[in-house]
Design a protein around this motif. Structure first.
Motif, PDB file in Angstrom:
ATOM      1  N   GLY A   1       0.819  -1.206   0.000  1.00  0.00           N
ATOM      2  CA  GLY A   1       0.000   0.000   0.000  1.00  0.00           C
ATOM      3  C   GLY A   1       0.849   1.250   0.000  1.00  0.00           C
ATOM      4  O   GLY A   1       2.010   1.250   0.423  1.00  0.00           O
ATOM      5  N   ALA A   2       0.286   2.337  -0.477  1.00  0.00           N
ATOM      6  CA  ALA A   2       0.938   3.645  -0.427  1.00  0.00           C
ATOM      7  C   ALA A   2      -0.122   4.656  -0.017  1.00  0.00           C
ATOM      8  O   ALA A   2      -1.058   4.935  -0.781  1.00  0.00           O
ATOM      9  N   THR A   3      -0.002   5.174   1.193  1.00  0.00           N
ATOM     10  CA  THR A   3      -1.024   6.049   1.753  1.00  0.00           C
ATOM     11  C   THR A   3      -0.358   7.236   2.442  1.00  0.00           C
ATOM     12  O   THR A   3       0.858   7.241   2.657  1.00  0.00           O
TER      13      THR A   3
ATOM     14  N   ARG B   1      -0.384   7.902   5.474  1.00  0.00           N
ATOM     15  CA  ARG B   1       0.219   7.488   6.747  1.00  0.00           C
ATOM     16  C   ARG B   1       1.712   7.223   6.599  1.00  0.00           C
ATOM     17  O   ARG B   1       2.492   7.465   7.511  1.00  0.00           O
ATOM     18  N   GLY B   2       2.106   6.721   5.462  1.00  0.00           N
ATOM     19  CA  GLY B   2       3.518   6.436   5.216  1.00  0.00           C
ATOM     20  C   GLY B   2       4.150   7.374   4.226  1.00  0.00           C
ATOM     21  O   GLY B   2       5.157   7.027   3.592  1.00  0.00           O
TER      22      GLY B   2
ATOM     23  N   PHE C   1       3.025   8.194   1.392  1.00  0.00           N
ATOM     24  CA  PHE C   1       2.753   7.656   0.054  1.00  0.00           C
ATOM     25  C   PHE C   1       3.910   6.811  -0.478  1.00  0.00           C
ATOM     26  O   PHE C   1       4.019   6.599  -1.681  1.00  0.00           O
TER      27      PHE C   1
ATOM     28  N   SER D   1       4.530   0.381   1.111  1.00  0.00           N
ATOM     29  CA  SER D   1       4.664  -0.179   2.448  1.00  0.00           C
ATOM     30  C   SER D   1       3.800  -1.425   2.567  1.00  0.00           C
ATOM     31  O   SER D   1       2.738  -1.526   1.954  1.00  0.00           O
TER      32      SER D   1
ATOM     33  N   ASP E   1       3.052  -2.317   5.724  1.00  0.00           N
ATOM     34  CA  ASP E   1       2.530  -2.128   7.080  1.00  0.00           C
ATOM     35  C   ASP E   1       1.007  -2.194   7.059  1.00  0.00           C
ATOM     36  O   ASP E   1       0.351  -1.665   6.155  1.00  0.00           O
TER      37      ASP E   1
ATOM     38  N   SER F   1      -1.138  -0.642   8.700  1.00  0.00           N
ATOM     39  CA  SER F   1      -1.808   0.659   8.742  1.00  0.00           C
ATOM     40  C   SER F   1      -1.952   1.286   7.365  1.00  0.00           C
ATOM     41  O   SER F   1      -2.772   2.186   7.183  1.00  0.00           O
ATOM     42  N   ASP F   2      -1.172   0.812   6.377  1.00  0.00           N
ATOM     43  CA  ASP F   2      -1.309   1.297   5.010  1.00  0.00           C
ATOM     44  C   ASP F   2      -2.211   0.409   4.166  1.00  0.00           C
ATOM     45  O   ASP F   2      -2.437   0.689   2.984  1.00  0.00           O
TER      46      ASP F   2
ATOM     47  N   TYR G   1      -9.273  10.064   7.233  1.00  0.00           N
ATOM     48  CA  TYR G   1      -8.581   9.559   8.417  1.00  0.00           C
ATOM     49  C   TYR G   1      -8.997  10.364   9.638  1.00  0.00           C
ATOM     50  O   TYR G   1      -9.120  11.585   9.574  1.00  0.00           O
TER      51      TYR G   1
ATOM     52  N   ARG H   1      -4.358   7.305  -2.913  1.00  0.00           N
ATOM     53  CA  ARG H   1      -3.723   6.208  -2.193  1.00  0.00           C
ATOM     54  C   ARG H   1      -3.947   4.932  -2.996  1.00  0.00           C
ATOM     55  O   ARG H   1      -4.862   4.854  -3.830  1.00  0.00           O
TER      56      ARG H   1
END
Length: 966
Positions: free
Chosen positions: A455-457, A459-460, A462, A465, A467, A469-470, A534, A550
């Motif tokens: 994912g790329a969001t 939170r990180g 973009f 990741s 993780d 959370s992404d 978010y 995202r």
């Protein structure tokens, strides 16, 4: 940084020297000159008719327009010093009469001129110029751009361009400040004044240039904009002597002029933008052998070879297309590609055709620079990231590229649903491959680690990741019997969909239990896409609203560029989910920190246009009052409307989702396929109780003033998010947006079909509203940004005082995103501007004059070409279209719209010879409108009386101010 994109983009640079603004011969003289005879030099110049000026705020005005002029005459003494020998501050009357006289003496003299030194961008006072006594004072004259916390000025909004120049020989088109002219004993001068602007125009044209490839420009920004300049160009002393006010960046802009063009026999579209800047003469202090070296980076926006403070552009855009290039082990053709990229482009002249070199980063005054960027394709992007080639003429750029065997799934910012499938045989083979690669049995944990989902969001930041959370914004449910219908998000409060680990575990079991009998046997899952919002306390709104999409990639191949200067990557995926963000016109800092409940919009309308649900027949004042609702609060309107239409005005939150939505296909039930219900489908039963709870009605149909706000602040939105664009010229259909506001006017007879109906915005006219017609209309859905259930905060702040007609004395727009505002002006806005130009934006605040004037010889065309207001020197002028809409739609004490009819100074961009105004004296509806140049009266047919009625069009003046009058 991506270092080798030679085959992607080619940059063509052309330099066109601008025609001098005033190059008329002042007076021609002949014969021997006697030195020192007192004379009166009678001078003249010519100007073009300002009514014919049609120029962009970000392009050089090629007219001879002069609004202020100062003349200085110097004599060179035998010791080499210079003494003042005459000066003249020309009056407005002298300029208008085309004649003025300067007292001086005959002989060899140096004549200098400063023109247009009184403007909204620069102001040099007459008193200051009158005190100049030496040539050093004059040549040391400098200007600085206005201080602006939101970004550097890069446009001229009043059509007044600061210029400087001197007298040169009649046939000379080059300014030479060190060459004298001759004033004869009869006052004639053997040359002419040649003026040049101190600013230059920079234009970019960006286009796709390969079949099956599209490029959509998203935004641009100018970095290192010079804030100061000498008025007179310096040739011997280094320009760097004057950098005390430094360099700034402009606002980020999403305004492009889109034009059809042909490149290499391919029909395509170019995204054009332009801006103005003062000279910035920079040259690299090291040898640069090719274009790739010009843009070489050693960190984020840190350039290895470009000189410090050299001006560059940050251009962002999106590619889509296909590639046959092998990615990892996948050599299949026709792989779909989506790439989100950023380009860094230093301006200057590196084209040898125009004596340029790769070390040239100079921008000179009074010059138009035109850059053409051709996007050749997407295959070469992949070649670049995959290889370490260093080729010439490449762009400095970063980007994330998504390649999918299936189509990339793009979702809007609201809740969404889709079904994906995986061959059980493929999963079975993956399990065996993972085991073979490791030399161990592939258990569940190995499968989870090996089967990558990236994912790329925000939170990180973009960045790709794994993780959780992404990845938690997509959840999953295995479809019953692996069917193709959608699953329900929750059957009950305890029914939770699968998270990423549960999804992988279910896939693993599907592959592990594959019996090998049916190669087409698939495991199907309903994917639930969360809304792009978010609530994390450490993730502020500006980190995800108005940001990039995202994404989640269910991967079979991934590679990240390991160079320190790059954030580029390639992702080969079985499925790619990309979700676009919420877009807003609000200042997010004020929403976040000043308790401003702003709202944002989805990107596009995803369904076809829908009809509106007819309001039940009825009559009488009480019935009308029952349906009449808010111009501003769309969510309240939608809640009340559903209650009245379906639950006999029971406003309790006990309606059921299943009444309106069919979860098996994620669509409205057949009886509810109307625009008024459409936004319900953008929401979700979050707790699984089957009831539409108050905090579950998040996306709603906007009120009519929310639609108009999207137009007022729309310049900051991506092209496809705006309600109407310059590319929609002459296309009215499909741009009529129905809102949740119901008009109920008991003053008219109950038989009039317009008295009880929905308002619609006619986006093709900018800010006009009307009644719904009996056809299908466009619509948008919006969401509150701070408090879901509370009323929204308007973009407009009002003064405490207002006039007798309920118009407020002043209006300010501190809640509006600064990028959508123009700078303050102290003159009339550029004559000839249109509804799409920067002049038609709002400034920080404006005040309205009380008096309303009627001039029988005035017309809509004149309103676009001249300023009829009293005291124009104090900044009073006609309002632009958006300013006019503000004060007629925002009146005190809920008094409704104004009943007067007004001119604006704005021309309609979409139809020739039509102009923007406000039609108030019409009992059916009061609205912004466009009309032809029909004189000082507006005529319309009154069906009740069977005759035409003439309405006087009033003049009401405004001026920019820094804040509202308390």
């Amino acid at each position: 940084m991506i270092h080798s994109t030679k085959n992607i983009l080619y940059l063509l640079l052309s330099l066109l020297a601008c025609t001098a603004c005033s190059d008329e011969t002042l007076v021609n003289g002949q014969g021997k000159v006697e030195e020192g005879v007192p004379v009166t030099a009678t001078l003249s110049f010519s100007t073009s008719d300002p009514a014919k000026i049609e120029t962009k705020a970000t392009d050089i005005d090629e007219s001879n327009k002069v609004s202020s002029l100062a003349i200085f005459i110097f004599k060179k003494e035998k010791d080499g010093s210079y003494t003042i020998d005459g000066k003249k501050i020309c009056t407005t009357d002298e300029i208008n009469r085309n004649s003025f006289a300067v007292s001086t003496t005959s002989g060899s003299r140096y004549i200098y001129a400063v023109a247009n030194y009184k403007s909204s961008l620069y102001t040099i006072t007459d008193d200051f110029l009158g005190k100049i006594e030496t040539i050093d004072d004059l040549k040391g004259l400098s200007v600085t751009l206005p201080k602006n916390k939101d970004g550097s000025s890069i446009s001229v909004l009043d059509g007044v361009f600061l210029m400087s120049g001197c007298v040169v020989a009649k046939n000379n088109n080059k300014i030479d400040f060190d060459t004298p002219c001759t004033i004869a004993a009869d006052g004639t001068v053997n040359g002419r004044i040649l003026l040049q602007r101190i600013m230059s125009s920079i234009q970019f044209k960006v286009m796709a240039a390969k079949e099956n490839t599209t490029f959509v420009a998203d935004s641009w920004q100018v970095k290192n904009v010079p804030q100061s300049s000498y008025v007179f160009e310096r040739t011997s002393a280094p320009y760097e002597d004057y950098e005390s006010d430094g360099f700034k960046e402009s606002k980020i802009s999403s305004v492009f002029e889109k034009k059809d063009t042909v490149v290499n026999s391919l029909n395509t579209s170019s995204y054009n933008f332009s801006f103005l800047m003062m000279e910035n003469r920079k040259t690299a202090d090291k040898e640069i052998n090719n274009y790739d070296m010009r843009e070489e980076m050693n960190g984020s926006e840190s350039f290895s070879n470009a000189p410090a403070n050299s001006t560059y552009i940050v251009l962002k855009g999106t590619y889509t297309g296909q590639t046959d290039k092998p990615i990892g082990t996948d050599g299949k053709p026709n792989k779909n590609v989506t790439a989100y990229t950023t380009y860094y482009i230093h301006v200057g002249n590196w084209n040898p055709k125009y004596q340029g070199t790769n070390s040239d980063f100079k921008i000179f005054r009074n010059t138009r620079y035109i850059y053409t960027v051709k996007v050749v394709g997407v295959d070469q992007i992949i070649v670049e990231v995959e290889s370490d080639l260093q080729e010439d003429e490449s762009w400095g750029s970063d980007g994330d590229i998504y390649v999918a065997s299936n189509q990339v799934n793009i979702f809007d910012a609201h809740y969404g649903t889709t079904v994906i499938s995986f061959s059980k045989l493929m999963i079975h083979d993956l399990i065996k491959r993972y085991a073979a690669n490791s030399g161990k049995t592939c258990d569940l944990e190995m499968f989870k680690d090996s089967f990558q989902i990236v994912g790329a969001t925000p939170r990180g930041g973009f960045k790709p990741s794994t993780d959780k959370s992404d990845l938690d914004w997509v959840t999953y449910k295995r479809n019953t019997d692996d069917g193709t219908n959608f699953m329900k998000y929750k059957e009950s409060k305890s029914d939770e969909p699968l998270d990423i680990n549960g999804f992988k575990a279910d896939l693993y079991n599907a592959g592990l239990n594959y019996n090998g009998n049916d190669s087409g046997d698939s495991a199907r899952y309903t994917c639930f896409i969360d809304e792009y919002f978010y609530t994390d306390s450490d993730l502020s709104l500006d980190k995800f609203v108005n940001q990039q999409p995202r994404s989640i990639n269910i991967l079979t191949y991934y590679k990240h560029n390991t160079e320190s200067s790059s954030s580029s990557s390639i992702n080969m995926s079985a499925y790619t989910f990309v979700q676009r963000p919420i877009y807003t016109i609000y200042d997010l800092d004020r929403v976040q920190n000043n308790n401003v409940n702003g709202w944002g919009t989805e990107s596009i309308q995803e369904t076809e246009n829908l009809p509106s649900k007819e309001i039940p027949d009825g009559s009488g004042k009480d019935y009308y009052s029952r349906w009449k609702n808010s111009f501003d609060q769309g969510r309240d309107n939608m809640h009340e409307w559903i209650a009245k239409m379906n639950y006999n005005a029971n406003y309790a939150w006990n309606w059921t989702w299943d009444t309106f939505l069919d979860y098996t296909n994620n669509e409205l039930n057949s009886d509810y396929k109307y625009a008024q219900y459409a936004c319900l489908a953008k929401n979700r039963d979050l707790n699984g109780d089957g009831v539409i709870d108050n905090d579950e009605l998040r996306w709603y149909l906007p009120a009519v003033n929310q639609y108009t706000a999207l137009v007022i602040g729309g310049d900051i939105l991506p092209e496809d998010v705006r309600l109407y664009r310059d590319t929609d010229k002459d296309v009215a259909s499909g741009h009529t947006y129905v809102g949740s506001t119901v008009n109920a006017n008991p003053a008219l007879s109950g038989s009039d079909s317009n008295t009880l109906d929905y308002y619609v915005l006619l986006a093709n006219e900018g800010l006009s509203i009307s009644y719904r017609k009996n056809n299908k209309n466009s619509y948008r859905c919006v969401r509150n940004l701070r408090d879901i259930t509370e009323n929204i905060t308007d973009i407009v702040s009002l003064s405490s005082r207002y006039y007798g007609d309920k118009v407020y004395e002043s209006y300010s727009f501190q809640n509006l995103n600064p990028r959508s505002k123009r700078e303050k002006v102290n003159k009339a806005l550029t004559f000839g501007h249109t509804s799409l130009d920067e002049e038609n934006r709002l400034s920080e605040a404006f005040e309205v004059r009380q008096n309303q004037l009627y001039k029988s010889d005035f017309s809509a065309k004149k309103a676009n070409e001249e300023n009829p207001c009293d005291e124009p020197e104090k900044g009073w002028r006609l309002p632009n279209q958006k300013e006019l809409a503000i004060f007629v739609f925002h009146k005190a004490e809920n008094s409704g719209q104004s009943f007067s009819t007004y001119f604006s100074c704005t021309k309609n961009a979409f139809a020739a010879n039509t102009y923007c105004g406000y039609l108030g004296y019409n009992l059916a509806i009061q609205s912004m409108t466009v009309w032809e140049d029909s004189g000082s009266q507006y005529k319309y047919y009154d069906s009740e009386y069977g005759e035409y009625v003439s309405i006087n069009i009033q003049i009401r003046c405004v001026r920019d101010t820094d804040q509202i009058n308390k």
